[in-house]
Scaffold this motif. Structure first.
Motif, PDB file in Angstrom:
ATOM      1  N   GLU A 231       0.830  -1.217   0.000  1.00 26.07           N
ATOM      2  CA  GLU A 231       0.000   0.000   0.000  1.00 26.07           C
ATOM      3  C   GLU A 231       0.852   1.251   0.000  1.00 26.07           C
ATOM      4  O   GLU A 231       0.536   2.239  -0.658  1.00 26.07           O
ATOM      5  CB  GLU A 231      -0.916  -0.007   1.228  1.00 26.07           C
ATOM      6  N   GLU A 232       1.981   1.261   0.781  1.00 23.31           N
ATOM      7  CA  GLU A 232       2.876   2.415   0.785  1.00 23.31           C
ATOM      8  C   GLU A 232       3.443   2.666  -0.607  1.00 23.31           C
ATOM      9  O   GLU A 232       3.540   3.816  -1.066  1.00 23.31           O
ATOM     10  CB  GLU A 232       3.999   2.195   1.794  1.00 23.31           C
ATOM     11  N   LYS A 233       3.838   1.555  -1.296  1.00 21.53           N
ATOM     12  CA  LYS A 233       4.349   1.699  -2.665  1.00 21.53           C
ATOM     13  C   LYS A 233       3.270   2.288  -3.579  1.00 21.53           C
ATOM     14  O   LYS A 233       3.541   3.158  -4.423  1.00 21.53           O
ATOM     15  CB  LYS A 233       4.806   0.333  -3.201  1.00 21.53           C
ATOM     16  N   ASN A 234       2.024   1.789  -3.405  1.00 22.21           N
ATOM     17  CA  ASN A 234       0.918   2.296  -4.238  1.00 22.21           C
ATOM     18  C   ASN A 234       0.670   3.787  -3.996  1.00 22.21           C
ATOM     19  O   ASN A 234       0.378   4.554  -4.919  1.00 22.21           O
ATOM     20  CB  ASN A 234      -0.368   1.506  -3.940  1.00 22.21           C
ATOM     21  N   LYS A 235       0.776   4.215  -2.695  1.00 22.95           N
ATOM     22  CA  LYS A 235       0.594   5.630  -2.382  1.00 22.95           C
ATOM     23  C   LYS A 235       1.647   6.489  -3.062  1.00 22.95           C
ATOM     24  O   LYS A 235       1.360   7.560  -3.589  1.00 22.95           O
ATOM     25  CB  LYS A 235       0.640   5.846  -0.870  1.00 22.95           C
ATOM     26  N   GLU A 236       2.940   5.987  -3.021  1.00 22.01           N
ATOM     27  CA  GLU A 236       3.994   6.752  -3.696  1.00 22.01           C
ATOM     28  C   GLU A 236       3.710   6.879  -5.191  1.00 22.01           C
ATOM     29  O   GLU A 236       3.862   7.962  -5.780  1.00 22.01           O
ATOM     30  CB  GLU A 236       5.341   6.048  -3.457  1.00 22.01           C
ATOM     31  N   LEU A 237       3.262   5.771  -5.811  1.00 14.94           N
ATOM     32  CA  LEU A 237       2.936   5.807  -7.245  1.00 14.94           C
ATOM     33  C   LEU A 237       1.756   6.764  -7.520  1.00 14.94           C
ATOM     34  O   LEU A 237       1.743   7.496  -8.511  1.00 14.94           O
ATOM     35  CB  LEU A 237       2.594   4.397  -7.734  1.00 14.94           C
ATOM     36  N   THR A 238       0.757   6.739  -6.625  1.00  9.57           N
ATOM     37  CA  THR A 238      -0.416   7.618  -6.804  1.00  9.57           C
ATOM     38  C   THR A 238      -0.022   9.089  -6.728  1.00  9.57           C
ATOM     39  O   THR A 238      -0.473   9.928  -7.511  1.00  9.57           O
ATOM     40  CB  THR A 238      -1.470   7.318  -5.725  1.00  9.57           C
ATOM     41  N   THR A 239       0.871   9.396  -5.745  1.00 12.25           N
ATOM     42  CA  THR A 239       1.344  10.783  -5.599  1.00 12.25           C
ATOM     43  C   THR A 239       2.070  11.245  -6.851  1.00 12.25           C
ATOM     44  O   THR A 239       1.863  12.362  -7.347  1.00 12.25           O
ATOM     45  CB  THR A 239       2.267  10.895  -4.382  1.00 12.25           C
ATOM     46  N   GLN A 240       2.945  10.376  -7.363  1.00 12.41           N
ATOM     47  CA  GLN A 240       3.671  10.726  -8.586  1.00 12.41           C
ATOM     48  C   GLN A 240       2.705  10.932  -9.775  1.00 12.41           C
ATOM     49  O   GLN A 240       2.881  11.845 -10.584  1.00 12.41           O
ATOM     50  CB  GLN A 240       4.690   9.635  -8.907  1.00 12.41           C
ATOM     51  N   ASN A 241       1.668  10.064  -9.854  1.00 11.78           N
ATOM     52  CA  ASN A 241       0.683  10.207 -10.942  1.00 11.78           C
ATOM     53  C   ASN A 241      -0.082  11.538 -10.829  1.00 11.78           C
ATOM     54  O   ASN A 241      -0.371  12.203 -11.826  1.00 11.78           O
ATOM     55  CB  ASN A 241      -0.314   9.046 -10.911  1.00 11.78           C
ATOM     56  N   GLU A 242      -0.432  11.931  -9.575  1.00 11.48           N
ATOM     57  CA  GLU A 242      -1.131  13.205  -9.384  1.00 11.48           C
ATOM     58  C   GLU A 242      -0.267  14.376  -9.820  1.00 11.48           C
ATOM     59  O   GLU A 242      -0.753  15.333 -10.442  1.00 11.48           O
ATOM     60  CB  GLU A 242      -1.516  13.355  -7.903  1.00 11.48           C
ATOM     61  N   ILE A 243       1.059  14.316  -9.469  1.00  7.67           N
ATOM     62  CA  ILE A 243       1.972  15.397  -9.886  1.00  7.67           C
ATOM     63  C   ILE A 243       2.023  15.481 -11.404  1.00  7.67           C
ATOM     64  O   ILE A 243       1.965  16.573 -11.999  1.00  7.67           O
ATOM     65  CB  ILE A 243       3.379  15.150  -9.294  1.00  7.67           C
ATOM     66  N   LEU A 244       2.120  14.325 -12.061  1.00  7.78           N
ATOM     67  CA  LEU A 244       2.167  14.296 -13.533  1.00  7.78           C
ATOM     68  C   LEU A 244       0.853  14.821 -14.138  1.00  7.78           C
ATOM     69  O   LEU A 244       0.863  15.589 -15.114  1.00  7.78           O
ATOM     70  CB  LEU A 244       2.440  12.870 -14.015  1.00  7.78           C
ATOM     71  N   ASN A 245      -0.289  14.408 -13.540  1.00  8.76           N
ATOM     72  CA  ASN A 245      -1.585  14.872 -14.061  1.00  8.76           C
ATOM     73  C   ASN A 245      -1.746  16.384 -13.890  1.00  8.76           C
ATOM     74  O   ASN A 245      -2.265  17.076 -14.768  1.00  8.76           O
ATOM     75  CB  ASN A 245      -2.729  14.161 -13.339  1.00  8.76           C
ATOM     76  N   ASN A 246      -1.294  16.914 -12.717  1.00  7.65           N
ATOM     77  CA  ASN A 246      -1.361  18.364 -12.507  1.00  7.65           C
ATOM     78  C   ASN A 246      -0.508  19.115 -13.514  1.00  7.65           C
ATOM     79  O   ASN A 246      -0.898  20.158 -14.040  1.00  7.65           O
ATOM     80  CB  ASN A 246      -0.914  18.703 -11.076  1.00  7.65           C
ATOM     81  N   ALA A 247       0.701  18.568 -13.744  1.00 11.80           N
ATOM     82  CA  ALA A 247       1.584  19.211 -14.735  1.00 11.80           C
ATOM     83  C   ALA A 247       0.939  19.187 -16.117  1.00 11.80           C
ATOM     84  O   ALA A 247       0.978  20.178 -16.863  1.00 11.80           O
ATOM     85  CB  ALA A 247       2.942  18.499 -14.757  1.00 11.80           C
ATOM     86  N   LYS A 248       0.302  18.048 -16.449  1.00 10.99           N
ATOM     87  CA  LYS A 248      -0.361  17.949 -17.752  1.00 10.99           C
ATOM     88  C   LYS A 248      -1.516  18.959 -17.861  1.00 10.99           C
ATOM     89  O   LYS A 248      -1.692  19.625 -18.892  1.00 10.99           O
ATOM     90  CB  LYS A 248      -0.887  16.529 -17.940  1.00 10.99           C
ATOM     91  N   ALA A 249      -2.321  19.069 -16.759  1.00  8.60           N
ATOM     92  CA  ALA A 249      -3.442  20.013 -16.767  1.00  8.60           C
ATOM     93  C   ALA A 249      -2.950  21.451 -16.907  1.00  8.60           C
ATOM     94  O   ALA A 249      -3.549  22.264 -17.632  1.00  8.60           O
ATOM     95  CB  ALA A 249      -4.254  19.871 -15.473  1.00  8.60           C
TER      96      ALA A 249
END
Length: 555
Positions: free
Chosen positions: A280-298
């Motif tokens: 779950e900790e690994k998944n949270k790190e991946l989710t955080t990175q995905n949110e940063i990428l999505n924000n940058a894309k937006a």
């Protein structure tokens, strides 16, 4: 089946209730009808009595006048006369009101009323003659015997009214009897409809009571059977409970064994839980990175849209500026053409007075005495003409685009009144009639001097170019169309031949009625000032009928 019969009883009771209410309503209606017919009967009887009363008043009046003749005492006449007059007026007023309501032909009544009033006046005249001791005159008037024809007329009227009222009374009696008969028949019908319903309800009630007794006995038998069955069931439950307790002991032993196995399973589950936490900790790190990428894309997409919008705005701004430049070029060419024309006209108009001044200057050197004074006068006249040309040039140059001046609130009604005060002398001299009809929106934002100048030139021209044999009539009105206000100035003057002079109408120093003093500058200034305010001008005219100018200005 039981429910259906119960509903049927409710339906029967409801029908009976409705019939009762209908009976009460109809009884009330027929009661009112009976009262109305009774009132009509009473009215007919009273009308007949009043008609007879009218005949009796004539008798009373004759008795009074004859008593006066016999006794020579005024009281023998005055008391019967006053009583007869009161009874006559009361009877006539009641007959008029009632017969009118009964649609009796009032022509006969009006004729009788006039005849009776005339006879009363005639009797008053006899009494007056007797009072003044003119016995011979009074006897001759009595000998005319006017009372008998009036009495016959009143008697015929009384008989006619009696027949008329008897017909109304007969009709009322028929309606009265009809209402009573209808009420009787209604009671009979209601009784016939209600009796079978009540009989059915009574029979159904007897059956219901009998059925209720049977049901009560059946319920008692069922209760005995259920009591026996409950005793048997209790024995079976106790036996089965003992068996279940034995089985529970076996199950408890099995549960203890299962509990020990559960401890082992729980240890394995804890190890798996720890591993699950790491995942779950690994998944949270991946989710955080995905949110940063999505924000940058937006953010990139948003900036891209802003750039596209800015490009569109710049394109529109460039296009608008190109249109403004094109419009400015068109206006500049127009201004150049006007300046060329203006320069030609000014040079032409200045050349004549200047040439005359030069010629007169040369002559003044060679002359003396009276001739010299005459030449000086001509030079002064030429100087005035030159001054007028220079003033005209100044007036024309003052006409600028409104963008260079601050627009102000202009009340068209007040501007018109101000111009009329300035032109008061001309209006009084020509007896001009000026009517104004300003619309709801008579206030605009413009240049006050321009608006007053436009109204001044149009009204002064309407006065100046009026027909000699016609009083000047000038009509000023305004109305709104979208963002424009239209001002119309219409006169009944000489008119202009638009087919011949239409293109030259607003030209500088153009005149079309040479027998009237003018310079041909007014309409040029009007058009220039209207266009400087961003408006336009239209003209309609007929020779010998008048001219109408329409000014279109921004609100």
């Amino acid at each position: 089946m039981k429910s259906r019969k119960g509903k049927r009883i409710y339906l029967i009771v409801g029908i009976i209730g409705i019939l009762m209410l209908l009976n009460i309503f109809l009884i009330k209606q027929y009661g009112r009808k009976i009262e109305e017919n009774q009132r009509i009967i009473n009215t007919t009887q009273r009308v007949v009595i009043n008609a007879e009363e009218l005949v009796q008043t004539l008798h009373l009046l004759d008795v009074g006048i004859r008593g006066y003749v016999i006794s020579d005492k005024i009281v023998m006449y005055q008391s019967p006369f006053d009583s007869a007059t009161f009874r006559k007026n009361q009877a006539l007023e009641y007959l008029k009101t009632t017969l009118s309501r009964q649609n009796y032909p009032l022509a006969t009544f009006s004729s009788l009323r006039d005849t009776v009033d005339s006879y009363f006046n005639f009797v008053s005249k006899i009494a007056l003659q007797l009072h003044e001791n003119n016995l011979r005159k009074a006897e001759s008037m009595i000998a005319e015997d006017r009372g008998y024809p009036v009495w016959l007329m009143a008697k015929d009227f009384s008989n006619s009214v009696t027949v008329f009222e008897q017909q109304i009374e007969q009709k009322a009696y028929e309606e009265f009897e009809k209402a009573i008969d209808t009420s009787y028949w209604l009671q009979i019908i209601l009784f016939i409809l209600t009796l079978p319903t009540l009989i059915y309800a009574a029979v159904y009630s007897v059956k219901s009571i009998s059925l209720s007794n049977k049901l009560r006995k059946s319920e008692y038998d069922k209760a005995k059977i259920l009591e026996n069955q409950n005793e048997t069931l209790d024995r079976l439950v106790r036996k089965r409970t003992d068996e279940i307790l034995a089985q529970n002991e076996e199950i408890r032993a099995q549960n203890e064994e299962i509990s020990s196995q559960n401890d082992i399973i729980m240890q394995h589950n804890e190890e798996m839980g720890n591993q699950q936490l790491l995942i779950e900790e690994k998944n949270k790190e991946l989710t955080t990175q995905n949110e940063i990428l999505n924000n940058a894309k937006a953010t990139i997409e948003k900036q891209q849209k802003l750039l596209e919008l800015r490009n569109e705005e710049l394109s529109e701004e460039v296009a608008r500026q190109n249109e403004d430049l094109q419009q400015t070029n068109i206006e500049l060419v127009d201004q150049i053409n006007k300046l060329e024309q203006f320069g030609y006209i000014v040079s032409h108009n200045l050349r004549a007075p200047t040439a005359r001044l030069l010629g007169l200057g040369n002559l003044i050197v060679q002359t003396s005495g009276d001739e010299r004074e005459k030449i000086v006068g001509l030079m002064i006249q030429s100087s005035k003409e030159l001054h007028e040309v220079i003033d005209d040039v100044g007036s024309i140059l003052l006409v600028q685009r409104p963008g260079s001046k601050t627009l102000e609130r202009v009340d068209l009604r007040e501007s018109s009144q101000k111009v009329q005060r300035i032109l008061k002398h001309e209006i009084d001299m020509t007896e001009a009639e000026i009517t104004e009809e300003w619309g709801k929106e008579s206030v605009i934002h413009s240049l006050p001097l321009y608006v007053e100048s436009i109204l001044y030139n149009l009204i002064s021209n309407a006065i100046k170019y009026h027909r000699n044999n016609k009083r000047p009539t000038i009509r000023i009105n305004s109305y709104s169309v979208e963002d424009k206000i239209i001002i119309e100035v219409k006169d009944n003057g000489m008119g202009i031949d638009l087919e011949k002079y239409g293109e030259k109408l607003f030209g500088l120093y153009k005149r079309f009625h040479l027998h009237v003093e003018g310079k041909g500058l007014g309409l040029y200034l009007v058009k220039s000032q209207v266009e400087a305010l961003g408006g336009k001008i239209k003209v309609e005219s007929q020779i010998g009928k008048g001219t109408k100018f329409s000014i279109y200005l921004h609100k």
